[in-house]
Structure formats: structure tokens, C-alpha cells
Scaffold this active site. Structure first.
Site, PDB file in Angstrom:
ATOM      1  N   ASP A 146      -6.956  -0.084  -3.507  1.00 33.14           N
ATOM      2  CA  ASP A 146      -8.029   0.915  -3.540  1.00 33.14           C
ATOM      3  C   ASP A 146      -8.902   0.756  -4.786  1.00 33.14           C
ATOM      4  OD1 ASP A 146      -6.255   1.679  -5.479  1.00 33.14           O
ATOM      5  OD2 ASP A 146      -5.775   3.633  -4.594  1.00 33.14           O
ATOM      6  N   GLU A 166       0.829  -1.220   0.000  1.00 34.03           N
ATOM      7  CA  GLU A 166       0.000   0.000   0.000  1.00 34.03           C
ATOM      8  C   GLU A 166       0.855   1.258   0.000  1.00 34.03           C
ATOM      9  OE1 GLU A 166      -2.129   1.887  -1.232  1.00 34.03           O
ATOM     10  OE2 GLU A 166      -3.786   0.677  -0.479  1.00 34.03           O
TER      11      GLU A 166
HETATM   12  O1  AHR Z   1       0.653   0.481  -3.358  1.00 32.43           O
HETATM   13  C1  AHR Z   1       0.329   0.730  -4.688  1.00 32.43           C
HETATM   14  C2  AHR Z   1      -1.106   1.112  -4.862  1.00 32.43           C
HETATM   15  O2  AHR Z   1      -1.347   2.362  -4.300  1.00 32.43           O
HETATM   16  C3  AHR Z   1      -2.130   0.265  -4.211  1.00 32.43           C
HETATM   17  O3  AHR Z   1      -2.391  -0.953  -4.851  1.00 32.43           O
HETATM   18  C4  AHR Z   1      -3.326   1.152  -4.260  1.00 32.43           C
HETATM   19  O4  AHR Z   1      -4.230   0.867  -3.222  1.00 32.43           O
HETATM   20  C5  AHR Z   1      -2.744   2.544  -4.130  1.00 32.43           C
HETATM   21  O5  AHR Z   1      -3.218   3.349  -5.167  1.00 32.43           O
END
Ligand code: AHR
Ligand code: AHR
Length: 482
Positions: free
Chosen positions: A280, A204
Site C-alpha cells: 500500500d 498483504e
Molecule cells: O502485509 C504487510 C503490509 O500491510 C503490506 O506491505 C502493506 O500493504 C500493508 O500495510
């Protein structure tokens, strides 16, 4: 034995086991996945040929004949019901109704496993699966392991082709709220040696190739056609491993402490499971998934090495389905003949830069014969598919634009590469080969009023007409006219 029997013997049992290609336990005899067909919206579970065996692809082929099927459920073989279904909207919305993500086209990733036909999960951008209410998946800083088998030639630089642990509300809940396998060549967060693609950990707000936030030399570019990818994590310790799913052993690309960036130690895993998207619900990525598991506990390298041996023994291979006598071998010249009754003397040719069909016979002009001849190339966007270079205009390819096909010069863009890439599969009317568009996988090369399009089976354009669609999208790969 299946991979999950091996993990269980290592005291790190699977808590999720997903595959559209084979059973992941020696005794598993249940459904692998469910498909839904567009003709009547009914569903069918696809099981195994025998306990512990390969998928029964013939069930799908007969259920989906003359229509389009989508993969609606990827069942969990672990007994915990951690199945994957159409991902809901989150921080980002998907392109389907209600902001959900698209479902994968069930026929878009044909392969064989141990000589038996099977289908993978083809993730075009916009496609995603998720389970936000799981059972037994690691939370907080609890230890877990994961592996997945991907098509190492099918990836992009969008966010984020992931499989693994993510947020239960489909939103970015901050550093450390995910722990998933990432595969692709996005460099926004982290990257490794070479130009990619890389296996990285999506933790994340960061894809990590090692301890550093951006560059870690130890994580190589890796693109085996069948790729084993591993991420595992426990308190202040994690690893990246990978290898060729068709042969050989695993290599370790990182094994050490959590990243030297605030927020990732301890981890704050939430225990949802994602496939093909970011935590996300970012939906910009592409890739292909064949099988993967998540474990409870941090698997030993020895356990994973035994799993890799099991994967190699399973015998993943590319499918020759729909490709006659190897004539779609890159480098060979071919012509593409229509199979629609009444039009079987017509071939795809270019004329005034458009792709059309013309009647071609041995007495046709040299110009017509040249226009109707194409050199098969490894797909410009993916080597698991093909592109068609013009015989008499080298450097020009068949590509679609606004769903119509043209002969155009390769401008080197990724859009051109995608527009000029077509994925062969068994002909929809049982004859020859049908060619799915790489970037619009529900659309196939089709002739309509003697013009060539990529057409869906029913739709808003006249050329999407369901009438004669199966015939119009089926082509015999023939001896070249020139
Ligand atoms: O960590 C990379 C990305 O960042 C994740 O998959 C996403 O949740 C956020 O946009
Ligand atoms: O597509 C370019 C040329 O246009 C073709 O060779 C010919 O058929 C037409 O004149």
C-alpha cells in the site's frame, strides 16, 4: 551463465530481472539502471563492463562527479520491460513531489562484485520503486519464485522493505493480494526465532514466517552482510529460503501449505512489482538491494541451489573505496583533516560539546589533540557504515541534530544510532573520504565557517551552500593526534 539462464534451464524463466550490480543473463549487454544528476537534471544509463558482466561503475562515477545522482530506473533484463521507477502514492503517500516516494542516492551503497566496483540501491525510509503495469508476472494463484540479494545488516522495524509481487493500484486490496520477499525486524505481523531480522513473505495484511500468523520457530534471525533471500509460492504451497550470498548453500526455513489464516488460499496476486515499500506504499522501511528476479512457475530447490552457487561465484564483497589503508577499521583511532584549500591544517574536534574544526599541530595542547581524535566504531545503526566515538569522552559519539554535529552520549535510542552513523565513500573532490549521513543519505559531513554539519549540495540552509561543497565534504582520514 547468469541466474536467469539457470532459471530458464529449470523451466521457470525470469519474467523480471533487476540489478544495479551485474548482468543476470550470460548474454545481457544492455543497461542495468539509469541515474539522474542534480547539477543539470540529465540522465545516463549505466551498462555492463562486458556482456554478462559487472556494472560499469566508472560511467556513474564520471557522470556524477561533483554532483549528486539518484537512481531513476532499474531496468528489466528479462526483455519484458518490467522496469522499476519512482513509486507513486497509494494507500500512503511518499515524501517526494506529488506523493511519490524518494529515489535512492546512487552512491550510497558502494560494494565490489568480482573485484569490480558497483553500487546497490540504498533504501532509506521514504524511498520506493514500483511497476504497476507489468508483463508476465504471476496473477491470482499462479506459481512464481523470487530471490533477492540484500545487505543483511541494513534493516529496521518499519513497514516494509519488500521486493516482489504487489497490488497494481498501490493499495491494500486484502489478504493474499501480495507475494513479496520481506526483510527486517518488524514484529507487528509475524516473526521468527531470536530478535531478527527475518526473511518473511509479505502476503498483504501479514508478514509470514511460516504457517502460523505470528511466531514460527523455524524462521531464524539472519543478517549476513550479503544475504540471499527467497520466497516462492504456488497453489496451497510456499517456501522461505535463505543463505549467505558470499559462501555456502541455501537453507529452507519454511516449506508447506499456505498460512492457517483466512484469505491466503487461494492467493489473489495482482502482478505489480515493488522494491523498498509495502503493497500500500507504506514507506517506513530501510534496506539495501543489489539484485533480484521474479520467475514464472515455481522454481525447484535444485534450480535455486544452482542460482545460489552462481551468486557466490559472482563474488560480492564490501568496498574499500574511499577508506585509506584500512584506517577506518573499527577500533582504530583516527583524526579527520579538512581538504578545502586554505583549511588543510584543520581537524574535526569537539569543543563545548559542539563539533567544530580547529587548527591542530604537533605543538597543540594535549586537550586539543584529544578533542580531535576519534575511535572508529562499527556504525551504531549499520555495520556497513561507521560511527566516531570521542577519544576523551568514551561513550560519546559524533552525532547530528538539526543537521549540526555534536559530541553526545549514546542514549541507546535508534534515533541516536542513526544520527551517529556515517557511510564512507570516495571523497567528493577526489581526496580522502566523504561521509554520508545514514538517515539523510544526500547529506554529508561538512565544515562551514568552522562548524560541522551534515550538508546537502545546495539547499535552504547557509551551510548547504554549493560553493566549495565538494571540498568541504572531503576529509583525509589521518593518523590520530592522541
Ligand atoms: O502485509 C504487510 C503490509 O500491510 C503490506 O506491505 C502493506 O500493504 C500493508 O500495510
Ligand atoms: O567538548 C568538551 C570540552 O569542552 C572539550 O574537551 C574542551 O575543548 C572544551 O572545553
Amino acid at each position: 551463465q547468469g541466474p536467469c539462464d539457470i532459471y530458464a534451464a529449470g523451466a521457470t524463466p525470469c519474467v523480471a530481472a533487476h540489478s544495479t550490480t551485474r548482468a543476470l543473463y550470460a548474454n545481457y549487454n544492455g543497461p542495468l539502471y539509469q541515474v539522474r544528476r542534480s547539477s543539470d537534471n540529465t540522465t545516463r544509463d549505466i551498462g555492463v563492463l562486458s556482456a554478462g558482466g559487472v556494472a560499469n561503475a566508472a560511467t556513474q562515477d564520471s557522470f556524477c562527479a561533483n554532483t549528486t545522482c539518484l537512481i531513476t530506473i532499474i531496468y528489466d533484463q528479462s526483455g519484458r520491460n518490467n522496469r522499476l521507477t519512482q513509486a507513486p502514492p497509494g494507500g500512503f503517500s511518499g515524501p517526494a513531489a506529488g506523493g511519490y516516494d524518494n529515489l535512492a542516492v546512487a552512491t550510497a551503497a558502494p560494494i565490489t562484485v568480482g573485484g569490480h566496483k558497483a553500487y546497490g540501491v540504498y533504501v532509506a525510509p521514504g524511498t520506493g520503486y514500483r511497476n504497476n503495469a507489468t508483463n508476465g508476472v504471476a496473477k491470482g494463484d499462479q506459481p512464481e519464485g523470487m530471490y533477492a540479494i540484500f545487505d543483511g545488516t541494513h534493516y529496521n522495524g518499519g513497514c516494509c522493505f519488500d521486493y516482489g509481487n504487489a497490488e497494481t493500484n498501490s493499495r491494500d486490496n486484502g489478504n493474499g493480494t501480495m507475494e513479496a520477499i520481506y526483510f527486517g525486524n518488524i514484529k507487528v505481523w509475524g516473526y521468527g526465532a531470536g530478535n531478527g531480522p527475518w526473511i518473511m513473505a509479505d502476503l498483504e495484511n501479514g508478514l509470514f514466517s511460516g504457517v502460523n500468523q505470528h511466531y514460527n520457530a523455524g524462521d531464524p534471525s539472519i543478517s549476513h552482510r550479503f544475504l540471499t533471500a527467497i520466497i516462492k509460492g504456488e497453489p496451497n504451497h510456499w517456501a522461505i529460503r535463505g543463505g549467505n550470498a558470499q559462501s555456502g548453500s541455501l537453507s529452507t526455513f519454511y516449506n508447506g501449505v499456505r498460512p492457517n489464516v483466512a484469505g491466503y488460499n487461494p492467493m489473489k496476486k495482482e502482478g505489480a512489482i515493488i522494491l523498498g515499500i509495502g503493497g500500500d506504499n507504506s514507506v517506513g522501511a530501510r534496506g539495501t538491494f543489489y539484485e533480484g528476479v521474479m520467475t514464472s512457475g515455481y522454481p525447484s530447490d535444485a534450480t535455486e541451489n544452482a542460482v545460489q552457487a552462481n551468486i557466490v561465484a559472482a563474488g560480492y564483497a564490501t568496498s574499500t573505496g574511499g577508506v585509506q589503508n584500512g584506517t577506518l577499521t573499527p577500533g582504530s583511532a583516527i583524526s579527520l583533516r579538512a581538504t578545502t584549500p586554505g583549511y588543510t591544517d584543520r581537524y574535526i574536534r569537539h569543543q563545548n560539546d559542539n563539533a567544530v574544526t580547529s587548527v591542530i599541530t604537533s605543538s597543540s595542547s594535549t586537550l586539543d589533540k584529544n578533542d580531535a581524535t576519534w575511535i572508529v566504531r562499527s556504525g551504531l545503526a549499520s555495520s556497513s557504515c561507521v560511527s566516531f566515538e570521542s577519544r576523551n569522552y568514551p561513550g560519546d559519539y559524533l552525532r547530528h541534530q538539526n543537521y549540526q554535529l555534536y559530541r553526545q552520549r549514546d542514549d541507546g535510542s535508534s534515533l541516536f544510532a542513526a544520527d551517529a552513523t556515517f557511510c564512507p565513500q570516495t571523497g567528493k573532490n577526489g581526496q580522502g573520504t566523504s561521509f554520508a549521513s545514514y538517515n539523510f543519505p544526500t547529506r554529508f559531513i561538512r565544515h562551514y565557517n568552522n562548524t560541522v554539519y551534515i550538508a546537502s549540495n545546495g539547499g535552504s540552509n547557509a551551510f548547504d551552500s554549493a560553493t566549495a561543497w565538494n571540498d568541504d565534504v572531503s576529509w583525509v582520514v589521518s593518523q590520530p593526534w592522541a
